[in-house]
Design an enzyme around this catalytic site. Structure first.
Site, PDB file in Angstrom:
ATOM      1  N   ARG A   1      -2.703  16.172  -9.522  1.00 10.52           N
ATOM      2  CA  ARG A   1      -3.778  15.171  -9.587  1.00 10.52           C
ATOM      3  C   ARG A   1      -5.113  15.706 -10.099  1.00 10.52           C
ATOM      4  O   ARG A   1      -5.793  15.013 -10.856  1.00 10.52           O
ATOM      5  CB  ARG A   1      -3.967  14.491  -8.221  1.00 10.52           C
ATOM      6  CG  ARG A   1      -2.757  13.635  -7.819  1.00 10.52           C
ATOM      7  CD  ARG A   1      -3.044  12.811  -6.576  1.00 10.52           C
ATOM      8  NE  ARG A   1      -4.006  11.760  -6.794  1.00 10.52           N
ATOM      9  CZ  ARG A   1      -5.262  11.809  -6.415  1.00 10.52           C
ATOM     10  NH1 ARG A   1      -5.730  12.840  -5.744  1.00 10.52           N
ATOM     11  NH2 ARG A   1      -6.082  10.812  -6.688  1.00 10.52           N
TER      12      ARG A   1
ATOM     13  N   CYS B   1       0.598  29.551 -15.182  1.00 12.94           N
ATOM     14  CA  CYS B   1       0.145  30.149 -16.427  1.00 12.94           C
ATOM     15  C   CYS B   1      -0.487  29.044 -17.265  1.00 12.94           C
ATOM     16  O   CYS B   1       0.088  28.543 -18.237  1.00 12.94           O
ATOM     17  CB  CYS B   1       1.329  30.792 -17.144  1.00 12.94           C
ATOM     18  SG  CYS B   1       0.772  32.042 -18.271  1.00 12.94           S
ATOM     19  N   GLU B   2      -1.639  28.611 -16.836  1.00 15.46           N
ATOM     20  CA  GLU B   2      -2.321  27.408 -17.325  1.00 15.46           C
ATOM     21  C   GLU B   2      -3.668  27.438 -16.616  1.00 15.46           C
ATOM     22  O   GLU B   2      -3.762  28.002 -15.531  1.00 15.46           O
ATOM     23  CB  GLU B   2      -1.522  26.187 -16.819  1.00 15.46           C
ATOM     24  CG  GLU B   2      -1.994  24.851 -17.252  1.00 15.46           C
ATOM     25  CD  GLU B   2      -1.230  24.379 -18.489  1.00 15.46           C
ATOM     26  OE1 GLU B   2      -1.689  23.411 -19.082  1.00 15.46           O
ATOM     27  OE2 GLU B   2      -0.212  24.992 -18.849  1.00 15.46           O
TER      28      GLU B   2
ATOM     29  N   PRO C   1       0.813  -1.210   0.000  1.00 14.51           N
ATOM     30  CA  PRO C   1       0.000   0.000   0.000  1.00 14.51           C
ATOM     31  C   PRO C   1       0.851   1.267   0.000  1.00 14.51           C
ATOM     32  O   PRO C   1       1.909   1.311   0.624  1.00 14.51           O
ATOM     33  CB  PRO C   1      -0.763  -0.112   1.328  1.00 14.51           C
ATOM     34  CG  PRO C   1       0.145  -0.894   2.219  1.00 14.51           C
ATOM     35  CD  PRO C   1       0.886  -1.854   1.324  1.00 14.51           C
ATOM     36  N   GLY C   2       0.401   2.267  -0.707  1.00 13.23           N
ATOM     37  CA  GLY C   2       1.075   3.569  -0.698  1.00 13.23           C
ATOM     38  C   GLY C   2       0.109   4.633  -0.200  1.00 13.23           C
ATOM     39  O   GLY C   2       0.213   5.143   0.922  1.00 13.23           O
TER      40      GLY C   2
ATOM     41  N   TYR D   1      -6.224  13.422 -13.099  1.00 12.13           N
ATOM     42  CA  TYR D   1      -7.257  12.407 -12.822  1.00 12.13           C
ATOM     43  C   TYR D   1      -8.614  13.009 -12.445  1.00 12.13           C
ATOM     44  O   TYR D   1      -9.443  12.283 -11.904  1.00 12.13           O
ATOM     45  CB  TYR D   1      -6.841  11.529 -11.626  1.00 12.13           C
ATOM     46  CG  TYR D   1      -5.441  10.997 -11.643  1.00 12.13           C
ATOM     47  CD1 TYR D   1      -4.976  10.250 -12.725  1.00 12.13           C
ATOM     48  CD2 TYR D   1      -4.578  11.211 -10.573  1.00 12.13           C
ATOM     49  CE1 TYR D   1      -3.689   9.745 -12.727  1.00 12.13           C
ATOM     50  CE2 TYR D   1      -3.291  10.707 -10.573  1.00 12.13           C
ATOM     51  CZ  TYR D   1      -2.853   9.971 -11.658  1.00 12.13           C
ATOM     52  OH  TYR D   1      -1.585   9.471 -11.659  1.00 12.13           O
TER      53      TYR D   1
HETATM   54  C1  LIG Z   1       3.045  -1.976  -8.500  1.00 14.53           C
HETATM   55  C2  LIG Z   1       2.392  -1.052  -7.553  1.00 14.53           C
HETATM   56  N1  LIG Z   1       2.322  -1.386  -6.259  1.00 14.53           N
HETATM   57  C3  LIG Z   1       1.758  -0.575  -5.348  1.00 14.53           C
HETATM   58  C4  LIG Z   1       1.204   0.630  -5.714  1.00 14.53           C
HETATM   59  C5  LIG Z   1       0.605   1.490  -4.645  1.00 14.53           C
HETATM   60  O1  LIG Z   1      -0.736   1.714  -4.867  1.00 14.53           O
HETATM   61  P1  LIG Z   1      -1.563   2.578  -3.826  1.00 14.53           P
HETATM   62  O2  LIG Z   1      -0.827   3.837  -3.588  1.00 14.53           O
HETATM   63  O3  LIG Z   1      -2.861   2.780  -4.492  1.00 14.53           O
HETATM   64  O4  LIG Z   1      -1.696   1.750  -2.596  1.00 14.53           O
HETATM   65  C6  LIG Z   1       1.233   1.015  -7.051  1.00 14.53           C
HETATM   66  C7  LIG Z   1       0.644   2.289  -7.459  1.00 14.53           C
HETATM   67  O5  LIG Z   1       0.066   2.478  -8.459  1.00 14.53           O
HETATM   68  C8  LIG Z   1       1.848   0.158  -8.006  1.00 14.53           C
HETATM   69  O6  LIG Z   1       1.932   0.497  -9.282  1.00 14.53           O
END
Ligand SMILES: Cc1ncc(COP(=O)(O)O)c(C=O)c1O
Length: 435
Positions: free
Chosen positions: A329, A360-361, A290-291, A333
């Site tokens: 973002r 400037c956008e 997870p990130g 997105y």
């Molecule tokens: C291979 C992989 N692992 C983990 C992540 C982390 O995803 P998230 O930040 O949604 O948990 C990503 C993000 O796109 C990814 O490409």
């Protein structure tokens, strides 16, 4: 919207991690990224506990692409997390921070030989192989170094995740991984078992990001376990690890209801155990990466409102001193956020305005934001900006990248200093003939 660990003090100021955000803006200037250390640590602990209590073997690897700084690497190490990197720069940062290489996993659909060399030389724990030519390259580079390449094979499970199309990665038509349908994943498995200097530890997949339901994870677990069983039957290989990727969504807006980490763990572990029983294969070690759900809600960005421009009968534009360069973002997105006036956090919002960046956008940050009478000089706090903001920041229009402070229990410490104008010209070269 107030997130956990946030409050409003007697001056009516938003408080994050015990720090008055208005005082932070005064001391460190704006735009400013604020990261709540306790929330980051709490999320790591939640992940580790939720999976460990349900499975004998599991590992949580923080996906550093969401937010990477050396201080954060130290926190991840202290929280006994493993670490995902996806580039030379992320790997370099982790190694510079002293993160143990054996607990690092390297991703990417195009890893140059120099990157593979750097990873293998430094003893990176796992390389996630993304294509057949890459398998051969890992074998070659490892051989030249007299070492083994420890790999997982990235599978494309053919699952279209329910999220924005630019953050989907598990559908068949994807640049990532080796497909199941056409047999590429099985070919890769055979190749990895045959090639010298390669040790195959299992399989990886990641279907997408900001997932607000667990069904994608559950389907992925079933599909990959099916493949693991089939690969076992065809090659005799017993997968030791299964990395199900990251992707858990977070609360960007009041009505977003992401699954809890505990709920995710329950669903994924149940699906994994059921599939292992059904196919009669040993339960692999489960890895998650997870990130966003580790750092996303822990981040707040502070801006200073500069201009409030009313176009009668049309709308009011509120311009802040950042935008596209510190948070791309919204433009990438159509991402939406909740914002508030940090210096009048008690005042109910009463005006729908468009918050614009200063580039400037047409860098609309929030097309329709409900704010409490925004005025020049006010501090705008934007919630849930810990992930994929600083990590995606640029110097567009030669804006300098903001500073980042780590807040904890009323203390604030710089973890990224603000770029200066001299940083912008550091790499510029004027050829002699132009001087
Ligand atoms: C291979 C992989 N692992 C983990 C992540 C982390 O995803 P998230 O930040 O949604 O948990 C990503 C993000 O796109 C990814 O490409």
């Amino acid at each position: 919207m107030l997130l956990p660990n946030q409050s409003v003090n007697s001056n009516g100021h938003l408080v994050v991690g015990g720090c008055d955000t208005v005082a932070l803006a005064r001391e460190y200037d704006t735009p400013l990224y604020v990261l709540d250390e306790q929330m980051v640590r709490h999320n790591c602990q939640q992940y580790r506990q939720a999976f460990a209590q349900r499975l004998p073997r599991s590992e949580i690897a923080y996906a550093s692409k969401a937010l990477m700084t050396k201080a954060l690497c130290r926190i991840m190490q202290q929280e006994q997390m493993a670490l995902d990197v996806a580039s030379e720069g992320e790997l370099y940062t982790a190694l510079q921070a002293g993160f143990p290489a054996a607990r690092i996993k390297l991703h990417g659909n195009y890893k140059k030989p120099a990157l593979l060399q750097m990873a293998i030389e430094n003893g990176v724990g796992r390389i996630v192989a993304d294509s057949l030519p890459e398998l051969a390259l890992i074998s070659e580079v490892a051989g030249e170094l007299g070492k083994q390449g420890h790999i997982l094979i990235r599978i494309t499970p053919g699952i279209k995740a329910d999220t924005h199309e630019r953050i989907r990665a598990g559908q068949e038509d994807s640049k990532f991984g080796l497909g199941l349908a056409g047999g590429a994943a099985m070919t890769a498995t055979r190749l990895a078992l045959e090639l010298p200097n390669i040790e195959l530890h299992g399989f990886h997949c990641h279907i997408g990001s900001q997932l607000l339901h667990t069904n994608g994870f559950v389907r992925t677990a079933a599909v990959v376990m099916d493949f693991i069983s089939q690969a076992g039957a065809e090659t005799g290989y017993v997968a030791e690890q299964f990395d199900i990727g990251g992707g858990l969504g977070i609360r960007y807006q009041e009505d977003d209801v992401p699954p809890t980490i505990d709920h995710l763990a329950e669903e994924v572990c149940t699906a994994l155990k059921a599939a292992a029983d059904q196919h009669n294969v040993p339960l692999p070690e489960l890895i998650l990466e997870p990130g966003r759900s580790i750092v996303g809600e822990a981040g707040v960005t502070l801006y200073t409102i500069g201009v409030v421009k009313e176009i009668p009968g049309v709308r009011t534009y509120v311009s802040v001193d950042g935008g596209l360069s510190d948070n791309p973002r919204p433009l990438l997105y159509d991402a939406e956020y909740e914002a508030m006036i940090a210096n009048r956090a008690n005042q109910p919002p009463d005006r729908i305005v468009r918050v614009a960046g200063a580039h400037c956008e047409t860098d609309t940050l929030f097309p329709e934001s409900n704010l409490a009478d925004p005025q020049p000089g006010d501090i705008l706090a934007v919630q849930s900006t810990g992930a994929y903001t600083y990590a995606m920041a640029s110097n567009y229009n030669r804006f300098t990248k903001p500073a980042m402070v780590l807040v904890n229990d009323g203390n604030a410490e710089l973890i990224v200093t603000r770029e200066g104008l001299e940083d912008l010209v550091r790499h510029d070269v004027i050829p002699q003939r132009l001087i």
